[in-house]
Design an enzyme around this catalytic site. Structure first.
Site, PDB file in Angstrom:
ATOM      1  CG  ASP A  45      -2.066   0.980   1.105  1.00  0.00           C
ATOM      2  OD1 ASP A  45      -3.169   0.518   0.758  1.00  0.00           O
ATOM      3  OD2 ASP A  45      -1.859   2.186   1.336  1.00  0.00           O
ATOM      4  CG  ASP A  71       4.418   5.055  -6.161  1.00  0.00           C
ATOM      5  OD1 ASP A  71       3.559   4.522  -6.884  1.00  0.00           O
ATOM      6  OD2 ASP A  71       4.737   6.254  -6.279  1.00  0.00           O
ATOM      7  CB  VAL A  72       1.566   0.004  -7.430  1.00  0.00           C
ATOM      8  CG1 VAL A  72       1.184  -0.769  -6.181  1.00  0.00           C
ATOM      9  CG2 VAL A  72       0.596   1.152  -7.696  1.00  0.00           C
ATOM     10  CE1 TYR A 163     -10.567   4.646 -11.073  1.00  0.00           C
ATOM     11  CE2 TYR A 163     -12.844   4.562 -11.842  1.00  0.00           C
ATOM     12  CZ  TYR A 163     -11.837   4.109 -11.005  1.00  0.00           C
ATOM     13  OH  TYR A 163     -12.106   3.097 -10.108  1.00  0.00           O
ATOM     14  CE  LYS A 167      -9.887   1.233 -11.937  1.00  0.00           C
ATOM     15  NZ  LYS A 167      -9.007   0.296 -11.181  1.00  0.00           N
TER      16      LYS A 167
END
Length: 257
Positions: A45, A71-72, A163, A167
């Site tokens: 996370d 941080d992904v 967004y 997605k």
């Protein structure tokens, strides 16, 4: 082996990595659902505070899992994480890309930094994690679940072009990865939630939109656990013949859209 003998609903002995898993919403519900099914967990996370809170909630069980702030979007950090997974667990069976980010802005006012922040968190991070998970998953097969959204199909009018694009990109990535993974026993699916309640949502989304969305949903507002149950199904042997698919968890929202 019969379904009963294969323990289709159980994940004991398997290792699952969940991104964005220490918050108060969908990610943490997924973590809890997979933990209850017996999986050993790797949870990341971006918030160190939330990660520490998760460790506290796990208590003595924390030693069985790996919980790290990360941080992904950071490629080096992702590569390093999977090195630790191999060193500490020796395997990976499940990857759940649930980290997400949204910062609404109208198209006319959206700057490039905001566009990249949303796409990098939602879809580029999924690519990075899938790429690094691939060698581990190829060893014995496994499951990948990517979190998309009904926004991939339906506009909201709330300034979510970035967004929605991200997605929708997750859905394309899911199908392409499923095609490449099938020969290696790697199943890849997506879950597309609708309006799922959490504390952040109540602060971030205008009340009129919440009311309009609830009116469009055939079954009302969803809870994080509703999504977690579907993710769990896609991680287990009960979904062994399911890949390249997307399951919406939106209370019938799309039926009226």
């Amino acid at each position: 082996m019969t379904p009963r003998e294969s323990d289709e609903d159980g994940l004991r002995g398997r290792v699952a990595l969940v991104t964005g898993g220490a918050g108060a919403g969908i990610g943490s519900a997924i973590v809890e659902r997979l933990r209850c099914a017996g999986a050993s967990l790797v949870v990341t996370d971006i918030s160190a505070k939330r990660v520490e809170a998760l460790r506290s909630r796990l208590g003595d069980l924390a030693v069985e899992h790996l919980c790290e702030p990360m941080d992904v979007r950071d490629e080096d950090a992702v590569v390093s994480l999977f090195g630790r997974v191999r060193d500490e667990f020796g395997r990976l069976d499940i990857l759940v890309n649930s980290a997400g980010f949204n910062k609404p802005a109208s198209l006319a006012d959206m700057d490039l930094a905001t566009w990249h922040a949303v796409l990098d968190t939602n879809v580029t991070s999924a690519f990075l994690h899938i790429r690094e998970a691939w060698p581990l998953l190829r060893e014995r097969g496994g499951a990948i679940v990517n979190l998309s959204s009904v926004a991939a199909w339906s506009g909201t009018g709330l300034g979510e072009a970035h967004y929605a694009a991200a997605k929708a990109g997750v859905l394309g990535l899911t199908r392409a990865a499923a095609a490449e993974g099938a020969p290696h026993g790697i199943r890849v699916n997506a879950v597309a939630p609708g309006l799922i309640w959490n504390e952040h949502l109540g602060r971030a989304v205008p009340p009129p939109f919440l009311a309009a969305y609830r009116a469009m949903s055939l079954m009302g507002q969803g809870q994080p656990e509703d999504v977690a149950d579907v993710v769990h199904f896609l991680c287990t042997d009960a979904s062994r013949h399911v890949t390249a698919d997307t399951i919406t968890v939106a209370g019938g929202h799309l039926a009226r859209h």
